[in-house]
Design a protein around this motif. Structure first.
Motif, PDB file in Angstrom:
ATOM      1  N   PHE B 258      56.307  68.183  31.751  1.00  0.00           N
ATOM      2  CA  PHE B 258      56.036  69.154  30.588  1.00  0.00           C
ATOM      3  C   PHE B 258      56.053  68.103  29.424  1.00  0.00           C
ATOM      4  O   PHE B 258      55.074  68.634  28.747  1.00  0.00           O
ATOM      5  CB  PHE B 258      57.659  69.704  30.316  1.00  0.00           C
ATOM      6  N   SER B 259      56.540  67.011  29.150  1.00  0.00           N
ATOM      7  CA  SER B 259      56.249  66.190  28.276  1.00  0.00           C
ATOM      8  C   SER B 259      54.806  65.712  27.976  1.00  0.00           C
ATOM      9  O   SER B 259      54.213  65.674  26.980  1.00  0.00           O
ATOM     10  CB  SER B 259      57.024  65.150  28.064  1.00  0.00           C
ATOM     11  N   GLY B 260      54.202  65.451  29.376  1.00  0.00           N
ATOM     12  CA  GLY B 260      52.981  64.945  29.379  1.00  0.00           C
ATOM     13  C   GLY B 260      52.097  65.959  29.052  1.00  0.00           C
ATOM     14  O   GLY B 260      50.969  65.659  28.125  1.00  0.00           O
ATOM     15  N   CYS B 261      52.296  67.182  29.396  1.00  0.00           N
ATOM     16  CA  CYS B 261      51.212  68.265  29.293  1.00  0.00           C
ATOM     17  C   CYS B 261      51.337  68.581  27.697  1.00  0.00           C
ATOM     18  O   CYS B 261      50.301  69.004  27.050  1.00  0.00           O
ATOM     19  CB  CYS B 261      51.382  69.583  30.200  1.00  0.00           C
ATOM     20  N   LEU B 262      52.631  68.848  27.395  1.00  0.00           N
ATOM     21  CA  LEU B 262      52.721  69.135  25.694  1.00  0.00           C
ATOM     22  C   LEU B 262      52.107  68.022  24.876  1.00  0.00           C
ATOM     23  O   LEU B 262      51.420  68.411  23.905  1.00  0.00           O
ATOM     24  CB  LEU B 262      54.401  69.097  25.594  1.00  0.00           C
ATOM     25  N   GLN B 263      52.249  66.636  25.295  1.00  0.00           N
ATOM     26  CA  GLN B 263      51.646  65.620  24.307  1.00  0.00           C
ATOM     27  C   GLN B 263      50.236  65.744  24.381  1.00  0.00           C
ATOM     28  O   GLN B 263      49.365  65.607  23.465  1.00  0.00           O
ATOM     29  CB  GLN B 263      52.162  64.463  24.578  1.00  0.00           C
ATOM     30  N   ALA B 264      49.507  66.005  25.658  1.00  0.00           N
ATOM     31  CA  ALA B 264      48.223  66.502  25.728  1.00  0.00           C
ATOM     32  C   ALA B 264      47.781  67.410  24.745  1.00  0.00           C
ATOM     33  O   ALA B 264      46.728  67.375  24.114  1.00  0.00           O
ATOM     34  CB  ALA B 264      47.723  66.722  26.875  1.00  0.00           C
ATOM     35  N   PHE B 265      48.251  68.731  24.866  1.00  0.00           N
ATOM     36  CA  PHE B 265      48.139  69.709  23.921  1.00  0.00           C
ATOM     37  C   PHE B 265      48.055  69.436  22.419  1.00  0.00           C
ATOM     38  O   PHE B 265      47.320  69.797  21.805  1.00  0.00           O
ATOM     39  CB  PHE B 265      48.970  70.838  24.242  1.00  0.00           C
ATOM     40  N   ILE B 266      49.358  68.519  22.242  1.00  0.00           N
ATOM     41  CA  ILE B 266      49.640  68.388  20.863  1.00  0.00           C
ATOM     42  C   ILE B 266      48.450  67.393  20.215  1.00  0.00           C
ATOM     43  O   ILE B 266      47.866  67.677  19.169  1.00  0.00           O
ATOM     44  CB  ILE B 266      50.838  67.780  20.576  1.00  0.00           C
ATOM     45  N   PHE B 267      48.042  66.410  21.013  1.00  0.00           N
ATOM     46  CA  PHE B 267      46.809  65.320  20.526  1.00  0.00           C
ATOM     47  C   PHE B 267      45.843  66.428  20.378  1.00  0.00           C
ATOM     48  O   PHE B 267      44.926  66.036  19.177  1.00  0.00           O
ATOM     49  CB  PHE B 267      46.827  64.341  21.787  1.00  0.00           C
ATOM     50  N   ALA B 268      45.270  67.230  21.117  1.00  0.00           N
ATOM     51  CA  ALA B 268      44.103  67.937  20.945  1.00  0.00           C
ATOM     52  C   ALA B 268      44.423  68.926  19.684  1.00  0.00           C
ATOM     53  O   ALA B 268      43.387  68.863  19.098  1.00  0.00           O
ATOM     54  CB  ALA B 268      43.722  68.746  22.265  1.00  0.00           C
TER      55      ALA B 268
END
Lengths: 95, 309
Positions: B258-268
């Motif tokens: 969850f955290s990994g995917c969320l951070q990718a989304f946040i960075f984008a």
């Protein structure tokens, strides 16, 4: 004497890391407020759920930043700083 | 037909192997280079080897190797998804690829507007790279995003993009934007400008690294607990940490996936927000119109001169 100096360095780093994590309080309260308001907004206008959620997430991310600064400082203090400080101490003694 | 389909299948298999092989190679490298140690330790990226350069030795770390492996994997996956692409979608994978492209285009269009429609591939690339890098921890590898240097490189890339688009309205306008609302606040504006890449890098790296540290600490604690509770069992049964089976996986669901995917989304999302937010649309259009008008005048003058001559 050396043991005392090492103890002070390690203890100081640990206390500093703990104090740095106080920074977690602010973002916690702030994000809680943001989510509460977002829930209210969704309750009032359920059709605007998507917009409200994405805006809230963006706001939460930005509010989180200060907490993460504290976290990074704490991580550095625990995993990186002691070795550096001990090296400095050893160099000073070596002189 | 048969030979063609056979070749098609062979290329498919080759591409899939190309997607999996880099990750396997990374695991093998990790196993070869990990020093034998008792218990659980928290270390940074392993240094595989160092290249001597005139300025200072350049260490090639696990983070670099793993991120290159992820890039190869993404490349092979993209080639696999677009292999045998046709005007009329015939395969399921083409539908999947089209779905991904469409979603990404829509997202970029909604967040950045018409002018930045060309940003879709960049945003998709940065999102996949970040997401897959964070998910590497599921394989037991070192996720490159938990190394400050990798994420700081991305943040610098994004920062240069932001500055480039701010410059679009002319260097004077760019310098003037620092003196707003009052010139007295210029130092504050400069600091907040410099804080953008720093906060982006720290956010991504802090989240992933703290997740992995907490996972390691909990695994260690569970090992100690099982030693305490089940230590009375005879022989190897007493030494085996039974509590470490399964329970950390629940946490990994949050911290790794969850955290990994969320951070990718946040960075984008942040990339899109900063780039399109810093772009002075009105000033750029005014400047463009002024330039075109000047060019047209020059052209007119030139044709008038030519006609006179």
């Amino acid at each position: 004497m050396l043991e005392l100096a090492l103890g002070i360095i390690l203890g100081g780093c640990a206390i500093g890391a703990g104090l740095a994590m106080i920074a977690g309080i602010g973002p916690g309260i702030g994000e809680g407020n943001a989510v509460a308001k977002a829930c209210e907004a969704i309750g009032r206008q359920p059709e605007s759920k998507g917009d409200v959620t994405s805006t809230m997430i963006t706001g939460c991310i930005i509010a989180e930043t200060t907490g993460l600064y504290g976290l990074v400082i704490a991580i550095l203090l625990i995993f990186v700083a002691p070795r550096q400080f001990v090296n400095i101490l050893m160099e000073t003694i070596g002189k | 037909m048969n030979t063609k389909s056979r070749r098609f299948l062979a290329v498919d298999i080759l591409l899939l192997v190309g997607a999996i092989l880099p990750l396997v190679a990374c695991m093998v490298l990790k196993v070869l280079f990990t020093p034998a140690s008792e218990g659980i330790t928290i270390t940074g990226a392993l240094v595989y080897f160092t290249i001597p350069t005139p300025v200072q030795p350049l260490p090639i770390t696990e983070a670099q190797v793993n991120s290159w492996a992820v890039m190869l994997t993404i490349l092979c996956l993209c080639l696999y998804l677009t292999h045998g692409i046709a005007v009329r979608p015939g395969t399921k994978r083409q539908l999947a690829a089209e779905w991904v492209v469409e979603k990404c285009k829509n997202m970029v269009h909604n967040n950045m507007g018409d002018y930045f429609a060309g940003f879709a591939p960049f945003i998709a690339a940065i999102m996949t790279l970040s997401g897959l890098s964070s998910l590497l921890s599921l394989l037991g590898l070192f996720p490159p995003t938990s190394d400050m240097n990798v994420v700081a490189g991305w943040a610098i890339l994004v920062f240069s993009l932001i500055t480039y688009y701010k410059f679009k309205a002319g260097p004077i306008k760019y310098l003037k934007s620092f003196a707003e609302p009052v010139p007295f606040l210029a130092p504050m504006n400069i600091i907040s400008e410099a804080a953008t890449p720093v906060s982006m890098a720290f956010r991504h790296y802090g989240n992933i690294l703290s997740g992995s540290i907490i996972s390691v600490l909990i695994a260690a604690a569970l090992g100690g607990l099982s030693n305490l509770v089940l230590g009375w069992l005879p022989g190897i049964l007493g030494e085996f940490p039974f509590l470490r089976i399964g329970i950390p996986a629940v946490l990994s669901l949050y911290f790794d996936i969850f955290s990994g995917c969320l951070q990718a989304f946040i960075f984008a999302t942040l990339t899109m927000m900063y780039v399109s937010g810093g772009f002075p649309q009105e000033d750029y259009e005014k400047r463009k119109a002024r330039r075109e008008a000047r060019k047209r005048e020059k052209l007119l003058a030139k044709t008038a001169q030519a006609e006179k001559a």
